[in-house]
Write a protein that holds these residues in place. Structure first.
Motif, mmCIF file in Angstrom:
data_model
loop_
_atom_site.group_PDB
_atom_site.id
_atom_site.type_symbol
_atom_site.label_atom_id
_atom_site.label_comp_id
_atom_site.label_asym_id
_atom_site.label_seq_id
_atom_site.Cartn_x
_atom_site.Cartn_y
_atom_site.Cartn_z
ATOM 1 N N UNK A 59 0.730 -1.132 0.076
ATOM 2 C CA UNK A 59 -0.097 -0.127 0.076
ATOM 3 C C UNK A 59 0.747 1.258 -0.089
ATOM 4 N N UNK A 60 2.259 1.190 0.263
ATOM 5 C CA UNK A 60 2.899 2.389 0.497
ATOM 6 C C UNK A 60 2.990 3.309 -0.969
ATOM 7 N N UNK A 61 3.099 2.814 -2.113
ATOM 8 C CA UNK A 61 3.081 3.570 -3.117
ATOM 9 C C UNK A 61 1.644 4.015 -3.599
ATOM 10 N N UNK A 62 0.479 3.700 -3.016
ATOM 11 C CA UNK A 62 -0.772 3.936 -3.268
ATOM 12 C C UNK A 62 -1.521 4.864 -2.265
ATOM 13 N N UNK A 63 -0.759 5.288 -1.353
ATOM 14 C CA UNK A 63 -1.431 5.965 -0.230
ATOM 15 C C UNK A 63 -0.513 7.290 0.309
ATOM 16 N N UNK A 64 -1.205 8.068 0.961
ATOM 17 C CA UNK A 64 -0.670 9.262 1.515
ATOM 18 C C UNK A 64 -0.252 9.153 3.044
ATOM 19 N N UNK A 101 -9.530 11.585 3.259
ATOM 20 C CA UNK A 101 -10.599 11.026 3.418
ATOM 21 C C UNK A 101 -10.632 9.590 2.650
ATOM 22 N N UNK A 102 -10.380 9.617 1.492
ATOM 23 C CA UNK A 102 -10.310 8.590 0.572
ATOM 24 C C UNK A 102 -9.138 7.572 0.897
ATOM 25 N N UNK A 118 -5.234 11.367 -8.315
ATOM 26 C CA UNK A 118 -4.993 12.762 -8.248
ATOM 27 C C UNK A 118 -6.163 13.506 -7.761
ATOM 28 N N UNK A 119 -7.354 13.101 -8.538
ATOM 29 C CA UNK A 119 -8.474 13.842 -8.088
ATOM 30 C C UNK A 119 -9.029 13.570 -6.498
ATOM 31 N N UNK A 120 -8.364 12.748 -5.998
ATOM 32 C CA UNK A 120 -8.669 12.777 -4.454
ATOM 33 C C UNK A 120 -7.913 13.566 -3.707
ATOM 34 N N UNK A 121 -6.993 14.033 -4.078
ATOM 35 C CA UNK A 121 -6.023 15.022 -3.413
ATOM 36 C C UNK A 121 -6.540 16.582 -3.489
#
Length: 559
Positions: A1-6, A28-29, A446-449
């Motif tokens: 999950x590290x490269x898929x998460x903030x 939130x996402x 990108x649209x989730x940020x």
């Protein structure tokens, strides 16, 4: 999950009777993604056998890449392997960790070694792992904690969705308790490794421990934590003066302090680096100090300083504030305490103040729990051959495991070939892991940020001829300060002494205040003062830099 998460944090912590899986993110996402993955991974893991042999333990060639086709591997090339196995071998070779984990085993025999004892780890089978997970990893046996400003309803909806397939089960409510010390003192001495960095005549470790009250009593527990701090913390504390300043040992043993992780609290005082002749003197000095404290009492100014620190701790909300609350709640929660009562901080402090106002409250607790011989004295003596003994034990255990494989495989040659084949198969699986298809995992896009970050205005000003920057923000009634004193033309021979200089500044006192007085004043008025070396590259010229001293701290607005 590290490269898929903030994510700000992703990890797992093992304790003696539970494991926690915390994560944190401000998106939130991302939070919803991590929540779904964490729940699914803990409740419905694949638990492949190769994962067990990789992370747990196995027997294989020490250097499988050096095995050539047709070459018959020698028996001595087979070793115990495994991520956790080797990690815990390293941990158990540390004298302080070994002392602490054996102390725990003797005072609470039912507790597990949270990381695992390598000597016992090789008895664990893949079948044991699957059975353990099936028995314990069930919603009925879980506790969930969330902290933050995201809607709780959304969290509960996802939790409900993943819990729904499970039926109701009986939770494991077993609570391990310490040994009975009511009959009088118990002494135990164990062997441990010698530390090559410590003088040969200062290798002993010893401590004395008492059982306290039920940790579910919030007010008494708070009072006992205050007592522990008064007795142990700071250069002017009674036990520091009696034990460390007197020269009996250079620092505290790993188990020193008030431990509230169990159903019954445990208070321990001990030293590392003790000379053999001084081992019995440590307990004598502890007892004499505690009797003196009962007679003279505690200084009200020091108590006020600790209460002030407790208030600051509630207001000082750092990035890991939620994690801190979770870690503070977990031990009592798993031992049957009400977490909501544990969070009722103001009520606990107020009740403590009321009891304290009647006089003699803290001194009475010291007399009740500590001025007696109902204790365990736990000592570790150095053994020069300890490492050799551990190595021989592992060698014998390995030979026994290889013999068992040989018996089932039909001979030594067949057994070694079987173990080498399994190692090579594991290496092949590991080499394919980076290219595994992970499309089933959710990701932040990108649209989730948010496109804009929250900005705080900064006000530049001058105060007494000094440049000052003010940043206004909601800080929960605290003011934070950082001051930079620049140094120009610092000689190179002095620059290398800066770490020693900054470390010494807060340990020397001042012209008109002793170190103890200064320490008490800092506790009473601030959340602490830190001094460090500061260097930064110029934003206008990467070839130039500024250096100096950094002073930082925080305090209540009223201070």
């Amino acid at each position: 999950m590290l490269p898929r998460s903030l994510s700000n944090f992703m990890n797992a912590f093992t304790s003696s009777d539970h494991t926690s899986y915390p994560f944190a993110t401000t998106n939130p996402k991302d939070f919803n993604n991590l929540l779904s993955v964490y729940l699914d991974a803990t409740l419905n893991p694949l638990l492949n056998e190769k994962d067990f042999t990789q992370e747990g333990w196995r027997i294989g060639p020490a250097n499988p890449g050096q095995q050539h086709e047709g070459e018959e591997p020698a028996a001595e090339k087979l070793v115990f392997k495994g991520v956790v196995y080797n990690e815990m071998k390293g941990q158990m070779s540390d004298a302080s960790y070994l002392y602490y984990i054996n102390f725990q085993k003797h005072i609470i025999p039912g507790l597990n070694n949270s990381g695992g004892d390598p000597r016992k780890m090789t008895d664990l089978t893949y079948s044991d792992l699957k059975s353990f997970h099936a028995k314990n990893y069930h919603p009925s046996n879980a506790k969930l904690f969330t902290y933050g400003d995201m809607p709780l309803a959304d969290h509960l909806a996802e939790i409900s969705r993943q819990f729904e397939p499970f039926g109701k089960s009986t939770a494991d409510t077993t609570v391990e308790v310490p040994i009975n010390l009511s009959a009088g003192p118990i002494h135990y001495t164990m062997k441990g490794p010698a530390d090559p960095l410590v003088a040969k005549d200062m290798q002993w470790k010893t401590s004395t421990s008492w059982l306290m009250g039920d940790t579910s009593d919030m007010v008494e527990g708070f009072a006992l934590r205050i007592i522990s701090s008064l007795l142990l913390d700071g250069y002017g504390s009674p036990l520091y003066r009696s034990l460390i300043e007197s020269g009996l040992g250079p620092d505290w043993s790993a188990n020193t302090g008030y431990d509230t992780a169990g159903k019954v609290g445990i208070f321990s005082v001990g030293l590392n680096g003790v000379k053999k002749a001084n081992v019995p003197k440590v307990k004598t000095a502890i007892n004499a100090c505690l009797r003196e404290v009962c007679k003279t009492g505690f200084d009200q100014g020091k108590i006020d300083g600790l209460l002030h620190q407790a208030e600051l701790g509630l207001k000082h909300k750092t990035a890991n504030f939620g994690m801190g609350i979770m870690q503070r709640l977990q031990p009592g929660w798993f031992n049957g305490s009400d977490p909501l009562k544990m969070l009722a901080w103001n009520e606990t402090v107020e009740a403590f103040k009321n009891k304290r106002a009647r006089g003699g409250y803290l001194e009475g607790l010291v007399d009740k729990y500590l001025v007696n011989d109902r204790c365990l004295t736990f000592t570790m003596k150095p053994e020069e051959t300890y490492g050799t003994m551990v190595g021989e034990e592992e060698k014998e255990r390995l030979a026994g495991k290889i013999a068992a494989v040989s018996q089932s495989a039909g001979g030594d040659t067949e057994a070694q070939a079987q173990l080498v084949k399994k190692e090579l198969e594991l290496l092949e699986a590991q080499s394919k892991a980076p290219t595994e298809n992970l499309d089933c995992l959710p990701s932040v896009h990108v649209q989730d940020i948010p496109r804009q970050m929250e900005r705080r205005s900064v006000i530049d000003a001058r105060l007494g001829g000094v440049n000052v920057q003010w940043r206004e923000a909601n800080t929960n009634g605290l003011t934070y300060i950082r001051a930079i004193n620049t140094l120009k033309g610092l000689p190179a021979e002095l620059r290398k002494l800066m770490p020693l200089f900054t470390d010494s500044l807060m340990r020397l006192g001042t012209k008109d205040k002793t170190m103890e007085q200064l320490e008490d004043l800092i506790k009473l008025k601030t959340g602490g003062i830190a001094i460090s070396y500061h260097s930064t590259t110029s934003p206008h010229d990467t070839g130039s830099a500024t250096e100096g001293l950094s002073f930082s701290g925080y305090a209540l607005d009223s201070n």
